[in-house]
Write a protein that holds these residues in place. Structure first.
Motif, PDB file in Angstrom:
ATOM      1  N   LEU A 201       1.014  -6.260  -2.206  1.00 50.70           N
ATOM      2  CA  LEU A 201      -0.433  -6.102  -2.078  1.00 50.70           C
ATOM      3  C   LEU A 201      -0.881  -4.840  -2.796  1.00 50.70           C
ATOM      4  N   CYS A 253      -0.777  -9.681  -5.164  1.00 52.10           N
ATOM      5  CA  CYS A 253      -2.065  -9.958  -4.513  1.00 52.10           C
ATOM      6  C   CYS A 253      -2.998  -8.750  -4.598  1.00 52.10           C
ATOM      7  N   ILE A 255      -6.370  -7.063  -3.339  1.00 51.76           N
ATOM      8  CA  ILE A 255      -7.181  -7.183  -2.125  1.00 51.76           C
ATOM      9  C   ILE A 255      -8.417  -6.300  -2.235  1.00 51.76           C
ATOM     10  N   THR A 266      -8.912 -11.787  -1.244  1.00 55.29           N
ATOM     11  CA  THR A 266      -7.676 -11.779  -2.028  1.00 55.29           C
ATOM     12  C   THR A 266      -7.832 -12.488  -3.360  1.00 55.29           C
ATOM     13  N   THR A 268      -4.621 -13.843  -5.779  1.00 55.43           N
ATOM     14  CA  THR A 268      -3.167 -13.905  -5.802  1.00 55.43           C
ATOM     15  C   THR A 268      -2.661 -14.429  -7.136  1.00 55.43           C
ATOM     16  N   VAL A 286      -0.228 -11.759   4.051  1.00 56.99           N
ATOM     17  CA  VAL A 286      -1.383 -10.873   3.870  1.00 56.99           C
ATOM     18  C   VAL A 286      -1.997 -10.527   5.222  1.00 56.99           C
TER      19      VAL A 286
END
Length: 368
Positions: A201, A253, A255, A266, A268, A286
């Motif tokens: 992330l 990902c 965010i 998100t 991805t 997530v």
């Protein structure tokens, strides 16, 4: 000659592909992969000579068998068939294709149906992940009609509830495979986490992006994609995944704060192209990062109150809701995760492959 192989072509969640009995495919793994590549029409950008839809979401296959393990009903192997490369990746899970395993097994008579609802315990062989899948079976027959709606699929269908029993460290061995809730690669703070799917992330703002860009805008952003791949190649070994240049994990990902009333927004990448939605287990992972203090998600998400949290993960075509139940004594430990999917068979029959790929007899088959 063309060799026929029985299969059921199904939509599972927001993915689709052929579902096979393990006993109908070669036991030899190299030969099995050649068969799957031929079935899907890979390698070819259009997959014009097979069942693939020229998109990672529609270039998937499921291999299913009854289980001999105590307490387990079915075993499922997920296969991601690459489009432009002659390769099949069985490293990751796929919660979308998982949604179709129970219906496939009932259609093929692998397991009996109960009245009203049927609960099946399914082992995903890719990562030894167990889950309980609840299907609607009024009168002892599977039904696909219902009022459940999921973003990315038109209309409504019968709900399929998936309760994951143990997803932490499914591929990497532990929830936080680097041993830290936050790491820095190429000057970008990230959280490397695996609660069903290895995911890295990153806050979109740390990469000078909003996180609300469209899928096409992100796929056209060569500078961003190169930066993300450089981070991915460093994160892979740190997550116990080794050299990931030829792997589809970890998923990357971006965010941002939620835009449409959800918990987190998100975008991805799987692994190089932006996903039009978000994967099932990617969404679970997530959501899990959102409850961890010090994660990159903790600074941007808007968490609901309570021990049981409904986490709404926004994505380019809607949202994906994940229910997390936290440990009463440790609110950063996820005890249970559950979600809702739908599935339906699209075609039942035989897919044909050239006999030059497999003659249907030259490899010992797995016993059903």
């Amino acid at each position: 000659m063309q060799i026929p192989i029985p299969c059921l072509f199904m939509r599972g969640g927001t993915s689709r592909g052929p579902y096979f009995l393990a006993s109908d495919l070669p036991q030899d793994l190299e030969l099995r992969d050649r068969v799957l590549l031929s079935v899907m029409g890979s390698p070819d950008a259009r997959q014009i000579d097979g069942l693939g839809g020229a998109d990672p979401l529609t270039s998937k296959a499921a291999i299913v068998s009854p289980s001999r393990r105590p307490g387990v009903d079915l075993e499922f192997l997920f296969a991601q068939v690459l489009i432009d490369e002659a390769r099949v990746d069985t490293t990751p899970n796929c919660g979308n294709m998982l949604a179709g395993v129970g219906p496939f097994a009932l259609e093929r008579g692998l397991v009996p149906a109960s009245h009203a609802e049927t609960t099946l315990r399914i082992l995903t062989l890719n990562t030894d992940m167990l889950c309980d899948v609840v299907l609607q079976t009024p009168g002892g027959r599977i039904t696909y009609e219902g009022n459940a709606r999921i973003d990315g699929v038109p209309g409504t269908s019968a709900p399929i509830k998936i309760n994951f029993l143990d997803t932490a460290g499914s591929v990497c061995g532990t929830l936080l495979p680097t041993g830290k809730v936050a790491d820095v690669f190429d000057g970008v703070q990230v959280t490397c986490i695996d609660n069903g799917m290895p995911v890295v992330l990153m806050r979109a703002a740390d990469l000078a992006r909003s996180g609300y860009e469209t899928r096409d805008e992100l796929n056209a952003d060569a500078e961003l994609k190169a930066r993300i791949e450089a981070i991915r190649l460093q994160a892979g070994p740190a997550m116990n995944l080794g050299d990931v240049r030829r792997k589809v994990v970890p998923k990357m990902c971006l965010i941002a704060a939620p835009k449409d009333g959800g918990t987190v927004c998100t975008r991805t990448f799987i692994p190089h192209d932006c996903h039009s939605a978000v994967g099932v287990l990617g969404a679970v992972t997530v959501a899990s990062a959102c409850v961890l203090k010090g994660s990159v998600a903790a600074g941007v998400c808007r968490l609901p109150e309570g021990r049981t949290k409904l986490i709404s993960v926004e994505h380019p075509t809607g949202e994906f809701s994940v229910e997390l139940e936290l440990d009463a004594n440790d609110p950063q430990t996820v005890q249970r995760s559950a979600l809702l999917r739908t599935a339906r068979p699209i075609m039942c029959g035989e897919v044909l492959i050239p006999s030059s790929v497999w003659d249907g007899r030259s490899s010992v088959k797995i016993a059903a």
